[in-house]
Motif scaffolding. Structure first.
Motif, PDB file in Angstrom:
ATOM      1  N   MET A 173       0.855  -1.195   0.000  1.00 57.24           N
ATOM      2  CA  MET A 173       0.000   0.000   0.000  1.00 57.24           C
ATOM      3  C   MET A 173       0.886   1.239   0.000  1.00 57.24           C
ATOM      4  SD  MET A 173      -1.172  -0.304   3.982  1.00 57.24           S
ATOM      5  CE  MET A 173      -1.254  -2.091   3.828  1.00 57.24           C
ATOM      6  N   HIS A 177      -1.165   5.497   3.445  1.00 58.30           N
ATOM      7  CA  HIS A 177      -2.404   4.761   3.716  1.00 58.30           C
ATOM      8  C   HIS A 177      -2.568   4.642   5.234  1.00 58.30           C
ATOM      9  CE1 HIS A 177      -5.386   1.571   3.827  1.00 58.30           C
ATOM     10  NE2 HIS A 177      -5.527   1.648   2.510  1.00 58.30           N
ATOM     11  N   VAL A 239      -4.340  -1.065  -3.600  1.00 62.40           N
ATOM     12  CA  VAL A 239      -3.481  -1.918  -2.784  1.00 62.40           C
ATOM     13  C   VAL A 239      -3.386  -3.256  -3.519  1.00 62.40           C
ATOM     14  CG1 VAL A 239      -4.168  -0.776  -0.654  1.00 62.40           C
ATOM     15  CG2 VAL A 239      -5.387  -2.837  -1.395  1.00 62.40           C
TER      16      VAL A 239
END
Length: 311
Positions: A173, A177, A239
């Motif tokens: 990710m 995030h 992701v």
């Protein structure tokens, strides 16, 4: 005239092509030259080998008999030449693999073990394609993964050694995030994110879909190749599942998923009884790659993995 292999090769070419014109092009000679050669062969054998028709030519019964004896000789000569050329080049090791950070260390160890061996490498996202290449003698060994829940179809005649019975798949990710601040990520925390998956990798989408179904989530999915996926992840647009050996990277976060719901089995395939040393070198290279990835190293220590005790 004494028959030679080149004459038998010409007969096989005529039979396969179905016409003198096409066969001449394949053999790189003129059609009149091939026609003359065929007549000389037929005189030497004292029989007609092909029926000349308006649409081409086809073997006579006598011709089929001759072709049945000629083809094994032509194939045998081709095999002899190929084997002789391979012997002249010296020993070789043809490696196939899906993408892995263990590859550089594995190749380095193989070169040290067999310094006089010519090594080639084929990287493919499809484990099935690599296994078929080993079965067809186009590769000697293949390092592949099997997504949990999507068993590989191993061709008959191959021996499979297990490198890791269950390698967890982590998640990649962007650095900003919200879940990147935690050492372990819950799948539910990513349920609203777009996920990206490479559909060309055998079993990857099926495995991810199974995990989503078991967790009761249905996130949006983007299908993209590895390089496009990396750009989407860094920019915060998606992701993605990733190998635990991935990283470390300065532009994305790699984190374990709680409960390790997504996993693969790592395998080395070869013909029975061959390349045991290559397996040992791969195991050592994989261990180095695993320990160089901090999240995976922590995961292995937490579970007291036997991989940590490997020499």
């Amino acid at each position: 005239m004494e028959l030679e292999v080149r004459h038998l090769r010409a007969l096989c070419a005529i039979a396969d092509a179905g016409s003198l014109h096409k066969a001449a092009r394949q053999l790189g000679v003129s059609q009149p030259s091939l026609t003359t050669q065929l007549r000389r062969i037929e005189r030497a054998l004292d029989g007609e080998l092909f029926l000349r028709e308006r649409t081409g030519c086809r073997p006579t019964p006598f011709g089929r008999t001759v072709l049945g004896r000629a083809r094994p000789l032509v194939d045998g000569m081709a095999a002899l030449v190929a084997e002789a050329r391979a012997a002249a080049r010296g020993p070789r090791l043809r490696i196939g693999s899906t993408a892995s950070r263990a590859l550089p260390g594995w190749l380095r160890r193989l070169h040290r073990r067999w310094p006089d061996t010519e090594t080639s490498l084929v990287v493919d996202g499809s484990p099935h394609a690599l296994l078929r290449m080993v079965a067809a003698d186009q590769l000697d060994v293949a390092f592949v993964h099997e997504v949990e829940g999507s068993p590989l179809r191993v061709p008959p005649g191959l021996e499979v050694r297990v490198l890791m019975e269950r390698e967890p798949q982590f998640v990649a990710m962007s650095l900003d995030h919200p879940a990147a601040a935690r050492p372990v990520v819950e799948l539910q925390d990513l349920a609203e994110d777009r996920w990206t998956v490479d559909p060309s990798v055998d079993g990857e989408w099926d495995g991810l879909r199974r995990v989503f179904a078991e967790a009761g989530v249905d996130p949006p999915v983007l299908h993209a190749d590895y390089h496009t996926a990396a750009s989407l992840i860094v920019s915060g647009e998606a992701v993605a599942p990733c190998q635990p050996t991935s990283g470390p990277r300065t532009d994305m976060a790699i984190r374990p998923l709680a409960g390790d719901p997504l996993a693969v089995r790592l395998l080395l395939a070869a013909r029975p009884g061959e390349y045991a040393e290559a397996y040992e070198d791969l195991r050592a290279a994989y261990r180095d790659a695993a320990l160089s990835a901090p999240p995976y190293r922590a995961w292995l220590h937490h579970r007291a993995s036997p991989l940590l005790a490997a020499s």
